[in-house]
Design an enzyme around this catalytic site. Structure first.
Site, mmCIF file in Angstrom:
data_model
loop_
_atom_site.group_PDB
_atom_site.id
_atom_site.type_symbol
_atom_site.label_atom_id
_atom_site.label_comp_id
_atom_site.label_asym_id
_atom_site.label_seq_id
_atom_site.Cartn_x
_atom_site.Cartn_y
_atom_site.Cartn_z
ATOM 1 N N LYS A 96 0.643 -1.106 -0.033
ATOM 2 C CA LYS A 96 -0.168 0.083 -0.029
ATOM 3 C C LYS A 96 0.892 1.447 0.023
ATOM 4 O O LYS A 96 0.684 2.016 -0.755
ATOM 5 C CB LYS A 96 -0.972 0.164 1.304
ATOM 6 C CG LYS A 96 -1.872 -1.077 1.505
ATOM 7 C CD LYS A 96 -2.838 -1.080 2.783
ATOM 8 C CE LYS A 96 -2.032 -0.855 3.936
ATOM 9 N NZ LYS A 96 -1.632 -2.368 4.230
ATOM 10 N N ARG B 251 -9.677 1.457 8.624
ATOM 11 C CA ARG B 251 -9.193 -0.145 8.939
ATOM 12 C C ARG B 251 -10.471 -0.838 9.618
ATOM 13 O O ARG B 251 -10.297 -1.805 10.008
ATOM 14 C CB ARG B 251 -8.192 -0.259 9.892
ATOM 15 C CG ARG B 251 -6.795 -0.722 9.194
ATOM 16 C CD ARG B 251 -5.625 -0.515 10.306
ATOM 17 N NE ARG B 251 -4.469 -1.361 10.036
ATOM 18 C CZ ARG B 251 -3.296 -0.991 9.648
ATOM 19 N NH1 ARG B 251 -3.351 0.612 8.922
ATOM 20 N NH2 ARG B 251 -2.320 -1.392 9.296
ATOM 21 N N ARG C 43 11.383 -6.817 4.549
ATOM 22 C CA ARG C 43 11.398 -5.347 4.279
ATOM 23 C C ARG C 43 12.487 -4.693 5.303
ATOM 24 O O ARG C 43 12.503 -4.834 6.497
ATOM 25 C CB ARG C 43 10.003 -5.148 4.662
ATOM 26 C CG ARG C 43 9.391 -3.663 4.716
ATOM 27 C CD ARG C 43 8.214 -3.578 4.441
ATOM 28 N NE ARG C 43 7.415 -3.508 5.777
ATOM 29 C CZ ARG C 43 5.897 -3.325 5.806
ATOM 30 N NH1 ARG C 43 5.358 -3.089 4.863
ATOM 31 N NH2 ARG C 43 5.331 -3.636 7.063
ATOM 32 N N ARG D 255 11.315 -2.489 10.738
ATOM 33 C CA ARG D 255 9.817 -1.949 11.634
ATOM 34 C C ARG D 255 9.821 -2.874 12.980
ATOM 35 O O ARG D 255 10.159 -3.955 12.841
ATOM 36 C CB ARG D 255 8.809 -1.847 11.039
ATOM 37 C CG ARG D 255 8.567 -0.698 10.145
ATOM 38 C CD ARG D 255 7.180 -0.680 9.410
ATOM 39 N NE ARG D 255 6.145 -1.275 10.079
ATOM 40 C CZ ARG D 255 4.794 -1.058 9.392
ATOM 41 N NH1 ARG D 255 4.818 -0.453 8.416
ATOM 42 N NH2 ARG D 255 3.721 -1.491 10.123
ATOM 43 N N ARG E 118 -1.294 -9.067 13.273
ATOM 44 C CA ARG E 118 -1.672 -7.887 12.123
ATOM 45 C C ARG E 118 -2.570 -8.535 11.245
ATOM 46 O O ARG E 118 -3.513 -7.902 10.851
ATOM 47 C CB ARG E 118 -0.498 -7.294 11.916
ATOM 48 C CG ARG E 118 0.111 -6.119 12.494
ATOM 49 C CD ARG E 118 1.421 -5.767 12.353
ATOM 50 N NE ARG E 118 1.560 -5.303 11.240
ATOM 51 C CZ ARG E 118 2.789 -5.077 10.622
ATOM 52 N NH1 ARG E 118 3.924 -6.068 10.777
ATOM 53 N NH2 ARG E 118 3.157 -4.446 9.484
HETATM 54 P P1 AMP Z 1 0.742 0.387 9.277
HETATM 55 O O1 AMP Z 1 2.053 0.979 9.141
HETATM 56 O O2 AMP Z 1 -0.227 0.954 8.175
HETATM 57 O O3 AMP Z 1 1.188 -1.274 8.910
HETATM 58 O O4 AMP Z 1 0.181 0.449 10.704
HETATM 59 C C1 AMP Z 1 1.109 -0.110 11.775
HETATM 60 C C2 AMP Z 1 0.366 -0.099 12.957
HETATM 61 O O5 AMP Z 1 -0.224 1.438 13.501
HETATM 62 C C3 AMP Z 1 -0.856 -1.031 12.958
HETATM 63 O O6 AMP Z 1 -0.658 -2.348 13.122
HETATM 64 C C4 AMP Z 1 -1.841 -0.489 14.111
HETATM 65 O O7 AMP Z 1 -1.247 -0.840 15.379
HETATM 66 C C5 AMP Z 1 -1.799 0.999 13.883
HETATM 67 N N1 AMP Z 1 -2.736 1.638 12.931
HETATM 68 C C6 AMP Z 1 -2.280 2.213 11.785
HETATM 69 N N2 AMP Z 1 -3.381 2.752 10.885
HETATM 70 C C7 AMP Z 1 -4.443 2.368 11.926
HETATM 71 C C8 AMP Z 1 -5.867 2.359 11.745
HETATM 72 N N3 AMP Z 1 -6.420 3.028 10.597
HETATM 73 N N4 AMP Z 1 -6.572 1.941 12.735
HETATM 74 C C9 AMP Z 1 -5.836 1.532 13.812
HETATM 75 N N5 AMP Z 1 -4.706 1.125 13.995
HETATM 76 C C10 AMP Z 1 -3.908 1.632 13.170
#
Ligand code: AMP
Length: 214
Positions: free
Chosen positions: A13, A88, A127, A161, A172
């Site tokens: 994404k 989400r 990654r 990360r 996740r």
């Molecule tokens: P990402 O970088 O999008 O994979 O997000 C990393 C982490 O941030 C996720 O595993 C969640 O803990 C938190 N997070 C990011 N976006 C959201 C969202 N829209 N709703 C809830 N938690 C989020």
């Protein structure tokens, strides 16, 4: 144009959102990046979400909705927005719909990136991200350049990360299937869903997205 990029962790994404930013002068709103920034700055929100994020669970809806509202109300983007990693949950999707209505914006498309679980695990375990600009590299498909410098900003500090480990990834993925995948039906019913094959290489996926949006 305003679009959502939807898909499981590791679907690509962020990588595709960055391509759209360059090509269409859109603004990328990544809640994951914003929450990581909040953690780095040591803010109260950052401290609240740290443990939840490392575990791989979703942060409370209210927190991410507030962050997005703040950005939409204060930072204009003539080219429109790419929502990356948001919404989400169904509650977040409803809140986004209301916010866009209030601001007189339209949701043009939801790009759903389809990738199977094996590919996600392979991608995430390979990654790394440039600490300077957030550019994403992959040991197999897009290795860090031989001179050790980021292609985008020239930085030399690359990091994995904290939540890119086996246990957090399982959490996740489960969060995605339980809480986020219902959005596929939600946006299909609204007639805006545009599925793309996220298993292709970066340029191939970018092409599919161009076709889906134009
Ligand atoms: P990402 O970088 O999008 O994979 O997000 C990393 C982490 O941030 C996720 O595993 C969640 O803990 C938190 N997070 C990011 N976006 C959201 C969202 N829209 N709703 C809830 N938690 C989020």
């Amino acid at each position: 144009m305003n679009i959502i990029v939807l898909g499981p962790p590791g679907a690509g994404k962020g990588t595709q959102a960055r391509i759209l930013v360059e090509e269409r002068r859109m603004a990328q709103l990544s809640t994951g990046d914003m929450l990581r920034d909040a953690r780095r700055s040591g803010s109260a929100i950052g401290r609240t979400v740290a443990e939840v994020m490392d575990r791989g669970d979703l942060v409370t809806d209210g927190i991410v909705i507030d962050i997005i509202r703040e950005r939409l109300e204060n930072d204009g983007s003539p080219g429109g927005y790419i929502f990356d990693g948001f919404p989400r949950t169904l509650a977040q999707a409803d809140a986004l719909g209301e916010l866009l209505d209030d601001l007189g914006f339209r949701l043009d498309a939801v790009v759903e990136m389809r990738v199977n679980d094996d590919a996600l695990v392979r991608r995430i375990s390979a990654r790394s991200t440039c600490a300077g600009c957030g550019e994403v590299y992959n040991d197999h498909t897009r290795p860090i350049p031989e001179d050790g410098r980021c292609e985008r900003c020239g930085g030399t500090d690359f990091r994995r990360r904290a939540d890119d480990n086996d246990e957090s990834l399982r959490t996740r993925l489960m969060a995605y299937y339980k809480q986020t995948s219902p959005l596929i039906g939600y946006y299909h019913a609204k007639g805006v869903l545009r599925p793309v094959n996220g298993l292709r290489d970066i340029d191939g996926v970018a092409n599919e997205i161009r076709l889906a949006l134009d």
